[in-house]
Design a protein around this motif. Structure first.
Motif, mmCIF file in Angstrom:
data_model
loop_
_atom_site.group_PDB
_atom_site.id
_atom_site.type_symbol
_atom_site.label_atom_id
_atom_site.label_comp_id
_atom_site.label_asym_id
_atom_site.label_seq_id
_atom_site.Cartn_x
_atom_site.Cartn_y
_atom_site.Cartn_z
ATOM 1 N N ARG A 46 0.808 -1.223 0.000
ATOM 2 C CA ARG A 46 0.000 0.000 0.000
ATOM 3 C C ARG A 46 0.840 1.271 0.000
ATOM 4 N NH1 ARG A 46 -2.606 -3.572 3.452
ATOM 5 N NH2 ARG A 46 -1.542 -2.741 5.280
ATOM 6 N N SER A 47 2.029 1.213 0.610
ATOM 7 C CA SER A 47 2.862 2.410 0.701
ATOM 8 C C SER A 47 4.314 1.995 0.901
ATOM 9 C CB SER A 47 2.404 3.313 1.852
ATOM 10 O OG SER A 47 2.514 2.635 3.097
ATOM 11 N N ARG A 48 5.186 2.973 0.799
ATOM 12 C CA ARG A 48 6.613 2.777 1.014
ATOM 13 C C ARG A 48 7.216 4.139 1.363
ATOM 14 N NH1 ARG A 48 3.514 2.896 -2.703
ATOM 15 N NH2 ARG A 48 3.951 0.834 -3.574
ATOM 16 N N HIS A 49 8.420 4.131 1.935
ATOM 17 C CA HIS A 49 9.134 5.372 2.251
ATOM 18 C C HIS A 49 10.305 5.488 1.280
ATOM 19 C CE1 HIS A 49 7.184 6.140 6.250
ATOM 20 N NE2 HIS A 49 6.873 4.867 6.050
ATOM 21 N N LEU A 50 10.493 6.653 0.724
ATOM 22 C CA LEU A 50 11.526 6.853 -0.290
ATOM 23 C C LEU A 50 12.521 7.911 0.152
ATOM 24 C CD1 LEU A 50 9.300 6.865 -3.497
ATOM 25 C CD2 LEU A 50 10.532 4.932 -2.492
ATOM 26 N N ALA A 51 13.812 7.620 -0.027
ATOM 27 C CA ALA A 51 14.875 8.562 0.306
ATOM 28 C C ALA A 51 15.143 9.482 -0.880
ATOM 29 C CB ALA A 51 16.131 7.803 0.697
ATOM 30 N N GLY A 151 20.481 -2.179 5.466
ATOM 31 C CA GLY A 151 19.608 -1.192 4.849
ATOM 32 C C GLY A 151 19.894 -1.038 3.371
ATOM 33 N N ASP A 152 18.980 -0.356 2.721
ATOM 34 C CA ASP A 152 19.140 -0.078 1.291
ATOM 35 C C ASP A 152 18.417 1.204 0.919
ATOM 36 O OD1 ASP A 152 20.649 -2.253 -0.109
ATOM 37 O OD2 ASP A 152 19.185 -3.490 0.948
ATOM 38 N N VAL A 153 19.021 1.936 -0.005
ATOM 39 C CA VAL A 153 18.377 3.084 -0.642
ATOM 40 C C VAL A 153 18.252 2.728 -2.117
ATOM 41 C CG1 VAL A 153 18.588 5.515 -1.255
ATOM 42 C CG2 VAL A 153 19.193 4.755 1.048
ATOM 43 N N ILE A 154 17.111 2.173 -2.457
ATOM 44 C CA ILE A 154 16.882 1.690 -3.819
ATOM 45 C C ILE A 154 16.310 2.791 -4.701
ATOM 46 C CG2 ILE A 154 15.686 -0.100 -5.170
ATOM 47 C CD1 ILE A 154 15.714 -1.812 -2.609
ATOM 48 N N ALA A 155 15.751 3.824 -4.075
ATOM 49 C CA ALA A 155 15.128 4.894 -4.856
ATOM 50 C C ALA A 155 16.115 5.631 -5.741
ATOM 51 C CB ALA A 155 14.421 5.874 -3.917
ATOM 52 N N ARG A 156 17.406 5.563 -5.415
ATOM 53 C CA ARG A 156 18.359 6.267 -6.283
ATOM 54 C C ARG A 156 18.534 5.577 -7.620
ATOM 55 N NH1 ARG A 156 23.922 4.870 -5.589
ATOM 56 N NH2 ARG A 156 24.310 3.218 -4.088
ATOM 57 N N LEU A 177 7.368 -2.124 -5.733
ATOM 58 C CA LEU A 177 7.783 -3.113 -4.734
ATOM 59 C C LEU A 177 8.593 -2.498 -3.605
ATOM 60 C CD1 LEU A 177 9.124 -6.389 -6.435
ATOM 61 C CD2 LEU A 177 7.215 -6.159 -4.853
ATOM 62 N N PHE A 178 9.531 -1.618 -3.953
ATOM 63 C CA PHE A 178 10.598 -1.303 -3.014
ATOM 64 C C PHE A 178 10.381 -0.012 -2.252
ATOM 65 C CE2 PHE A 178 12.684 -4.110 -6.114
ATOM 66 C CZ PHE A 178 13.129 -5.083 -5.235
ATOM 67 N N GLY A 179 10.984 0.024 -1.070
ATOM 68 C CA GLY A 179 11.065 1.222 -0.259
ATOM 69 C C GLY A 179 12.478 1.340 0.268
ATOM 70 N N ASP A 180 12.760 2.444 0.948
ATOM 71 C CA ASP A 180 14.082 2.696 1.500
ATOM 72 C C ASP A 180 14.013 2.695 3.025
ATOM 73 O OD1 ASP A 180 14.995 3.109 -1.124
ATOM 74 O OD2 ASP A 180 14.410 5.220 -1.043
ATOM 75 N N ALA A 181 15.036 2.161 3.663
ATOM 76 C CA ALA A 181 15.086 2.122 5.124
ATOM 77 C C ALA A 181 16.424 1.576 5.561
ATOM 78 C CB ALA A 181 13.962 1.252 5.684
#
Length: 344
Positions: A46-51, A151-156, A177-181
């Motif tokens: 439903r949601s994700r957090h993005l860096a 952790g991972d920052v996939i948004a980049r 699929l992905f979020g950052d954390a």
């Protein structure tokens, strides 16, 4: 080996910015309501957090930023400081740079020096690999406390200018699929209030002859103009293999801990997507286990996921004698990983 026990004293996490729901993604990329319904039904996240700022494409948090916050919170929850740590281990698929290692940047920010540091490059199971390295350090008797990060920052890897209406499915699925954390845990040879004893833990490469299920490219000056997508996902292969591998991990964990399926109180299942995680939990059929799942709200945040689950488990109904199993599957070259915990 000393025969000593290893305990997880605390776990903590760090999420960048507010949650980004499917409607916000649809608006940003010009997708219609039917696409949004497809995400809800097929992906179930439903949601994700993005860096990253979706409008400008600018990165708002680095992996080091998030790992520092998570590590500091985990140390504080354990009543410790950086001076109490004998080693630091980080698992990630997306370090900020090739050099210096992100783990060393985080250690510096936390005031940690004069200790061993390790950075493991892996997909989701890198979190369990990092826990495994920490456990081996403690079992060897060469340390008393280890800070473990993941952790991972996939948004980049996002291209905010992309026309998702023309994207191939293997590329499109990454946007939902992905979020950052980032997450962290403190492991020790001594128990503490609300801690959990590690009853079993393993990671195992099982990718011989298997095609990768996920790919993240690292482009340099010579190939940065390549037409290869920066990130791609073979979702059908993941749907096919991960449930079977999860059953195998569960069987091995139960055997190692000497437990029966009905003994398990908490299940920390693979956090692939809201829909697939739910299907895997049903397939594992642990009759008395409560699911500890975060993926539907936080997205698949790679190596942070296990720590988000541990944080929730340790803060909840995980008291003395309570038993938990965690399962993590790495699909890029297929690694099975898992752990069994018992409340102190």
């Amino acid at each position: 080996m000393t025969g000593r026990d290893v305990h997880i004293l605390s776990a903590a996490s760090a999420l960048p910015g507010p949650a980004v729901d499917n409607a916000a993604l649809a608006r940003r990329f010009g997708m219609d309501p039917l696409w949004e319904q497809w995400v809800e039904a097929f992906i179930g996240t439903r949601s994700r957090h993005l860096a990253l700022d979706l409008e400008s494409g600018e990165i708002t948090s680095s992996l080091a930023d998030l790992a520092e916050r998570a590590g500091r919170r985990a140390l504080e929850a354990a009543g410790l400081t950086g001076r109490d740590v004998d080693a630091v281990v980080l698992g990630t698929a997306t370090p900020d740079r090739l050099m210096p290692a992100t783990v060393n940047i985080v250690a510096d920010r936390l005031g940690i020096d004069g200790v061993r540091t390790f950075q493991l490059q892996s997909g989701c199971s890198g979190a369990v690999q990092a826990l495994d390295v920490a456990r081996q350090i403690l079992l060897s008797g060469t340390g008393r406390r280890v800070l473990v990060l993941g952790g991972d920052v996939i948004a980049r890897f996002y291209d905010v200018t992309a026309d998702l209406r023309k994207a191939a499915p293997a590329e499109l699925v990454n946007y939902v699929l992905f979020g950052d954390a980032a997450g962290a845990a403190v492991l020790s040879v001594e128990p503490g209030p609300g801690s959990a004893r590690v009853r079993g833990l393993f990671t195992r490469l099982v990718g011989l002859g298997r095609e990768p299920g996920a790919v993240l490219e690292w482009f340099g000056p010579a190939d940065r103009d390549s037409d290869r997508p920066a990130a791609s996902e073979d979702y059908k292969a993941i749907e096919e293999h991960v449930p079977v591998m999860s059953e195998e991990v569960l069987a091995e964990l139960l055997d190692e801990a000497g437990w029966k399926p009905g003994d398990v109180d908490l299940l920390l299942p693979p956090q692939l997507s809201g829909r697939m995680t739910g299907l895997i939990s049903k397939r594992l059929a642990l009759p008395n286990a409560e699911d500890v799942s975060v993926v539907a709200e936080a997205g698949n945040s790679g190596n942070a996921i296990v720590f988000l689950q541990l944080e929730r488990a340790l803060a909840g109904a995980f008291g003395p004698g309570r038993k938990a199993v965690g399962i993590s599957i790495e699909s890029s070259k297929w690694i099975k990983a898992g752990f069994a915990l018992e409340g102190n």
